[in-house]
Design an enzyme around this catalytic site. Structure first.
Site, PDB file in Angstrom:
ATOM      1  N   LYS A 128       7.491  29.766 -76.179  1.00 36.21           N
ATOM      2  CA  LYS A 128       6.960  29.529 -77.186  1.00 36.21           C
ATOM      3  C   LYS A 128       5.991  30.263 -77.243  1.00 36.21           C
ATOM      4  CE  LYS A 128       8.785  25.970 -78.721  1.00 36.21           C
ATOM      5  NZ  LYS A 128       9.227  24.697 -78.926  1.00 36.21           N
ATOM      6  N   ASN A 129       4.954  30.210 -78.913  1.00 29.99           N
ATOM      7  CA  ASN A 129       3.546  32.280 -77.578  1.00 29.99           C
ATOM      8  C   ASN A 129       3.085  31.751 -76.907  1.00 29.99           C
ATOM      9  OD1 ASN A 129       4.771  32.349 -80.411  1.00 29.99           O
ATOM     10  ND2 ASN A 129       3.365  33.004 -81.198  1.00 29.99           N
TER      11      ASN A 129
END
Ligand SMILES: *Cc1c(COP(=O)(O)O)cnc(C)c1O
Length: 373
Positions: free
Chosen positions: A192-193
């Protein structure tokens, strides 16, 4: 310019990120190892403070994963058997799993053909006396259209629980997502970011009662040691992950800006495919860079052959998954989501990408379409 050079482009490369942050990460991990406190310590408490203040929420509770953030949010809101929760079929199956885990019934509405997020015009017809909540997903890093969703929720006295697992730092208007509904749910899955080095997640809320309830439920339902006041589970963010996340949070804005830079470059170079639509007033943080093509499968195979993995998010809409057949949906029920499943393709994107890698992927796609004709 069509290059004849062959290059391998990873879909994401977490090793590049670690190489850049190695000293800071190693020091953070060492300090946890030396301190000997692995569960519910200082790093978790501080990361909760730092992430909630980054997003603009009053309270945060670290939990074991994004799925459990959603699960615990629904539990804390008192949603369960006999209740309905409105969500989308074009999402990670985890969104829907959380709803069924509490015994509630997922009710689907189709997505908007441009943003692939919940179509607000299709919600009202799905509201029934059993509906308790709307659960929009901020897909690929772009906020769902929260304005109309929130006003419908208000009109029908429904809760809004945001699945922000792909949207750390994305905005809608002047606020970051995860702070609009009663609860916002995040995942820190490694890719994920904002990603940990394992599973973890977080629940954000401005509501003290919900925050306290999540905190109770994620820790065996115990109000204090050995006093169980609710039937809980064990789903905590641990100190090692929190220590890593505290380091990485300081880079999140920079990384999101780099992702946007690569996305802009892709969109300026690509031909033949439909590039991501940027809704105005929403800052997309490009967890995924997703194009659309009628020739998706052939294009994906071609890229693979040329050393570029391209993935599909998601190949089977949740209403057509084997696990959800009992809900009674059929092919044709959600045409936009079903078309997405046939046509979307996620290209490599991550902050540490190089310009020549983006250009190489774009060149290959142009070449594919030239050969097609
Ligand atoms: C990743 C993700 C989840 C689940 O998060 P986990 O941490 O893997 O449990 C839920 N919803 C969406 C949209 C996701 O992308």
């Amino acid at each position: 310019m069509i290059t004849s050079r062959k290059m391998k482009v990873p879909f994401v490369d977490l090793a590049r990120q670690y190489a850049a942050l190695r000293e800071e990460i190693d020091a953070a991990l060492q300090s946890v190892l030396k301190g000997g406190q692995f569960i519910l310590g200082e790093n978790v408490r501080l990361f909760e403070e730092e992430f909630s203040s980054y997003c603009g929420a009053r309270f945060a509770v670290g939990v074991g994963s994004g799925t459990e953030a959603l699960h615990l949010a629904l539990l804390a809101c008192g949603i369960g058997s006999g209740d309905e929760v409105i969500t989308v079929p074009n999402t990670a199956v985890a969104t829907v799993a959380a709803i069924s885990l509490v015994g509630a019934c997922p009710v689907f509405v189709d997505v908007d053909p441009r943003t692939f997020t919940m179509d607000p015009d299709k919600i009202e017809e799905k509201i029934s006396p059993r509906t308790r909540a709307i659960l929009p997903v901020h897909l690929y890093g772009q906020a769902a259209d929260l304005g109309p969703i929130l006003s419908l929720a208000d009109r029908y006295s429904l809760l809004v629980i945001e699945d922000a697992c792909q949207a750390h730092g994305a905005t809608y208007g002047s606020k970051r997502v995860g702070t609009f509904g009663q609860v916002g749910c995040f995942s820190f899955y490694p890719t994920k970011n904002l990603g940990a080095y394992g599973d973890s997640g977080m629940v954000l809320t401005d509501n003290l009662e919900i925050a306290e309830r999540v905190r109770l439920l994620c820790n065996y339902g115990q109000s204090d040691r050995y006093h169980a006041v609710a039937e809980g589970l064990n789903s905590r963010l641990d100190e090692l992950q929190a220590a890593v996340l505290r380091v990485k949070l300081r880079y999140l804005d920079r990384w999101n800006a780099l992702r946007r830079q690569w996305a802009d470059l892709y969109s300026s170079l690509l031909e033949g495919v439909e590039v991501p639509f940027l809704a105005s007033g929403r800052e997309h943080i490009f967890h995924l860079y997703v194009v659309k093509s009628k020739a998706r499968n052939r294009l994906a195979a071609y890229l693979e052959e040329q050393g570029v993995p391209a993935l599909v998010h998601y190949p089977i809409p949740v209403h057509l998954q084997v696990a959800y057949q009992h809900l009674g949906y059929r092919e044709g029920d959600f045409p936009v989501s079903e078309a997405c499943a046939q046509e979307v393709l996620s290209l490599p994107i991550f902050p540490e990408m190089r310009e020549e890698e983006v250009a190489y992927v774009a060149d290959l796609i142009r070449k594919f379409y030239q050969e097609e004709i």
